[in-house]
Design a protein around this motif. Structure first.
Motif, PDB file in Angstrom:
ATOM      1  N   LEU A 153       1.045  -1.210  -0.078  1.00 48.05           N
ATOM      2  CA  LEU A 153       0.133   0.110   0.100  1.00 48.05           C
ATOM      3  C   LEU A 153       0.673   1.233   0.012  1.00 48.05           C
ATOM      4  N   PHE A 154       0.465   2.355  -0.683  1.00 50.15           N
ATOM      5  CA  PHE A 154       1.298   3.481  -0.781  1.00 50.15           C
ATOM      6  C   PHE A 154       0.994   4.207   0.705  1.00 50.15           C
ATOM      7  N   SER A 155       2.331   4.255   1.415  1.00 50.65           N
ATOM      8  CA  SER A 155       1.926   4.670   2.773  1.00 50.65           C
ATOM      9  C   SER A 155       1.686   6.017   3.173  1.00 50.65           C
TER      10      SER A 155
ATOM     11  N   LEU B 225      -0.806   7.567   1.565  1.00 49.91           N
ATOM     12  CA  LEU B 225      -2.304   7.582   1.288  1.00 49.91           C
ATOM     13  C   LEU B 225      -3.062   6.829   2.426  1.00 49.91           C
TER      14      LEU B 225
ATOM     15  N   GLU C 232      -7.912   6.459  -0.205  1.00 55.86           N
ATOM     16  CA  GLU C 232      -7.062   6.740  -1.435  1.00 55.86           C
ATOM     17  C   GLU C 232      -6.231   6.019  -1.985  1.00 55.86           C
ATOM     18  N   ASN C 233      -5.853   4.965  -1.228  1.00 56.13           N
ATOM     19  CA  ASN C 233      -5.099   4.004  -1.896  1.00 56.13           C
ATOM     20  C   ASN C 233      -6.009   3.186  -3.069  1.00 56.13           C
TER      21      ASN C 233
ATOM     22  N   VAL D 146      -6.511   5.342  -6.015  1.00 58.08           N
ATOM     23  CA  VAL D 146      -5.383   5.701  -7.076  1.00 58.08           C
ATOM     24  C   VAL D 146      -5.510   5.107  -8.468  1.00 58.08           C
TER      25      VAL D 146
ATOM     26  N   TYR E 225      -4.483   5.120   7.792  1.00 52.22           N
ATOM     27  CA  TYR E 225      -3.116   4.959   7.039  1.00 52.22           C
ATOM     28  C   TYR E 225      -2.834   3.670   7.279  1.00 52.22           C
ATOM     29  N   PRO E 226      -2.035   2.956   6.154  1.00 56.14           N
ATOM     30  CA  PRO E 226      -1.381   1.493   6.246  1.00 56.14           C
ATOM     31  C   PRO E 226      -0.799   1.136   7.555  1.00 56.14           C
TER      32      PRO E 226
ATOM     33  N   ARG F  61      -4.139  -4.964   6.251  1.00 59.85           N
ATOM     34  CA  ARG F  61      -3.287  -4.619   5.147  1.00 59.85           C
ATOM     35  C   ARG F  61      -3.721  -5.349   3.761  1.00 59.85           C
TER      36      ARG F  61
ATOM     37  N   ARG G  75      -7.549  -2.382  -3.351  1.00 61.36           N
ATOM     38  CA  ARG G  75      -7.221  -1.726  -4.510  1.00 61.36           C
ATOM     39  C   ARG G  75      -6.929  -2.489  -5.745  1.00 61.36           C
TER      40      ARG G  75
END
Lengths: 394, 267
Positions: free
Chosen positions: B99-101, B103, B107-108, B111, B146-147, B155, B162
């Motif tokens: 995951l994008f940390s 975001l 939000e992930n 994307v 957040y992640p 996660r 996603r």
């Protein structure tokens, strides 16, 4: 892609609901044709694929139609969850009727409706005034706890040193020697080059200014005193902070994340003794040596510039340096160096040990370590400057 | 819907794949077909290159030699623009979620939607992200987190949300149940199986989890000796006389997993 069988099965009696009617579009047309109740009703008929690819268009088209709305799905051949969501949304928000859905489409609509839980996307944000106050408060608390933590860490390293003195066998010679190599020997090239160039710059800038008074010869005073007393040590400290302080923080931080430090603790090895003390010793011992090396290189650079540009021969340069640079300048430079080394290692190791959670934190802590150590070095340098001039070492 | 018929039409074709890392040959002359609509399990000992195979198929690793076709298009030597059309049609769950940390979870999920469909209105995108998150079995309050605030299992679910963001036809899962407790792993298996049925996905699943293999995989590909030595259903694999396969499925763990599955089916 979409939940759908081969062909459009339209058997009756499956999943009847209040909002999704499974009558075909022809039935619907009949109703429309005969009943006046449906006057002014708009029908959204979509053909082909109702998927994410045309979600934006579909959404716009549905929004443009007036209530009461009927969505006719009899002509679509594919629907994915995004398409189903758009239809479901119209049903939920506007009470739209759905006709002509196949069994699979109905079940897909039901499935997305099951997952309709309002979820927030971003964490809640408070008003800007309270946010500023919160941030200020957090900053103060953070600064306080960092200061306390640094003090605590300083204490822990002192205890570590004391333990080592009591049991010298535990001293890790190999680790220390390895750090000497990384912190000291490998930095010789870059620090030498940097100092050499700084020596040239000082000589050049100084000579331009002093020339105006016809006092170019004082360039040598300038070079000698500023490099030995201040810049040699300070620039070396900045370089070591950027090179080794950051490396200390990153190494310890990564070890913290991979649980190496926890493993060490459970085995009974003290991370302070095994990791922090070798780095501190290396920084404390290497800093004065590197600083001395930096002074020499800066003097060399300045000397070469003076020789080539002002035509002062090297021998005169060295002689004059001896006359104008008091030996106390060298002591000042060399006394400061180990203190700076200690500060750099302390900040680097402290920030490294503070890492927890994810790898992003390693980067943050590394940056903080460098900023903190350079800041502390400059503050201490100012303190030293005042101190040494007040004891008469001018 | 013409694509859903479970014919044997391959969605991924790999022919003569060769991968090396320096001196070390990972794959040599590897062939593999993944059929549309199936869950294909990929197994193999540690270091047999399961992840490397997946990375080759999705284009993160350029193979030394061989042909790879995904969704009917060759994956090797493609331009970035062409590759985008394929990337839109698959979803990938990396081993640790990836995951994008910076975001939040929601939000992930957004994307890929924002990347490929920038014209969808933001509130609709938010809603899509919310139901994808719910669909992956996460609680609604996970969206704005957040992640770093999530557990390993959450996660993975967020990573799955996603991967499913664009309603893909093809889903790649790299060890989805590794590191989950048995209850969490079973729930995750169930989630994948039900999503696969609902969304008519084709799933390429790397796993070490025998329960996962037995419960949800239609076929299993066995990686050994630098190639795929067999692709078949588990009963058919058991009939083969390969020492690794026999040891893998007929070892104590394999037998227990098979037994519990039979009991579960009987109950």
């Amino acid at each position: 892609m979409a939940a759908n069988g081969a062909g459009k099965a339209r058997s009756s009696g499956v999943l009847p609901t209040e909002f999704i009617s499974r009558t075909t579009s022809r039935d619907m047309a009949d109703v429309n044709g005969t009943s006046d109740d449906h006057q002014g009703e708009s029908v959204y008929r979509v053909a082909g694929a109702l998927t994410i690819t045309r979600a934006a268009t579909t959404q716009r088209e549905i929004d443009a139609l007036p209530d009461p709305l009927t969505i006719d799905l009899s002509e679509i051949d594919r629907m994915d969850t995004v398409g189903a969501w758009l239809v479901y949304r119209a049903v939920r928000d506007r009470g739209a009727k759905v006709v002509g859905a196949s069994r699979d489409e109905v079940s897909l609509l039901h499935q997305v409706s099951e997952f309709d839980v309002p979820a927030r996307v971003r964490p809640e944000e408070s008003s800007s005034f309270t946010r500023v106050l919160t941030e200020l408060g957090e900053w103060v608390a953070d600064a306080g706890s960092t200061l306390l933590g640094l003090l605590g860490f300083f204490g822990a390293t002192l205890i570590g040193f004391a333990n080592l003195i009591r049991r010298p066998k535990r001293f890790r010679v190999n680790a220390v020697v390895q750090r000497f190599d990384v912190v000291g020997v490998r930095a010789l090239g870059i620090i030498g080059l940097m100092s050499f160039l700084i020596g040239i710059v000082i000589a050049q800038q100084g000579s331009v200014q002093l020339e105006q008074f016809g006092a170019e010869v004082y360039t040598i005073n300038l070079i000698g005193r500023i490099t030995v007393r201040e810049l040699g040590t300070l620039m070396t400290a900045i370089m070591v902070a950027g090179r080794s302080g950051s490396a200390f923080a990153a190494q310890l931080g990564t070890m913290k994340i991979t649980e190496e430090i926890d493993a060490m603790r459970t085995i009974g090895v003290s991370p302070i003794e095994a990791l922090v003390i070798p780095r501190m010793i290396a920084a404390v011992i290497m800093m004065p040596l590197l600083a001395f090396w930096a002074m020499l290189m800066a003097l060399l650079g300045g000397g070469i510039f003076v020789w080539l540009s002002l035509e002062i021969p090297p021998l005169t340069y060295v002689q004059r340096l001896q006359e104008v640079t008091p030996i106390t300048d060298l002591w000042i430079g060399l006394i400061k160096a180990p203190v700076f080394g200690f500060i750099i290692a302390l900040a680097g190791c402290f920030q490294g040990m503070l890492v927890q959670g994810n790898s992003e934190e390693v980067g943050l802590r590394t940056t903080t370590a460098v900023v903190q150590s350079i800041f502390l070095v400059i503050v201490l340098d100012a303190v030293f400057a005042v101190f040494f001039s007040s004891i008469g070492w001018r | 819907m013409t694509t859903t018929t479970k014919n044997n039409e391959p969605i991924i074709t790999v022919r003569g794949l060769r991968n090396t890392f320096g001196e070390q040959v990972i794959h040599e002359n590897l062939d593999l077909d993944v059929r549309r609509g199936e869950i294909l399990g990929v197994v193999g000992g540690s270091g047999t290159g399961k992840s490397v195979l997946m990375r080759s198929i999705i284009g993160l690793q350029t193979p030394d030699d061989g042909e790879i076709e995904v969704l009917g298009e060759s994956m090797i030597g493609r331009s970035e623009d062409e590759a985008k059309n394929i990337r839109r049609r698959w979803g990938i769950l990396f081993q640790n979620g990836a995951l994008f940390s910076t975001l939040t979870v929601a939000e992930n999920v957004e994307v890929p939607i924002r990347e490929y469909f920038p014209y969808i209105r933001p509130p609709v995108i938010d809603e899509i992200a919310s139901y994808k998150i719910a669909m992956s079995g996460l609680p609604a309050n996970a969206g704005p987190k957040y992640p770093s605030e999530l557990s390993g299992g959450m996660r993975k679910r967020a990573g799955l949300a996603r991967a499913l963001a664009l309603d893909p036809e093809l889903l790649f899962l790299d060890e989805p149940t590794a590191g989950l407790d048995p209850i969490g792993a079973a729930a995750f298996d169930e989630l994948i199986a039900s999503l696969q049925k609902r969304l008519d996905l084709t799933v390429f699943l790397i796993t070490h989890d025998l329960d996962t293999l037995i419960t949800i995989c239609d076929r299993v590909a066995v990686l050994a000796d630098r190639k795929v030595i067999a692709v078949d259903t588990i009963p058919n694999l058991l009939a083969l006389d390969h020492p690794w396969i026999q040891e893998y499925f007929n070892g104590p763990r394999g037998r227990t997993a098979a037994l519990s599955h039979k009991e579960g089916a009987a109950a």
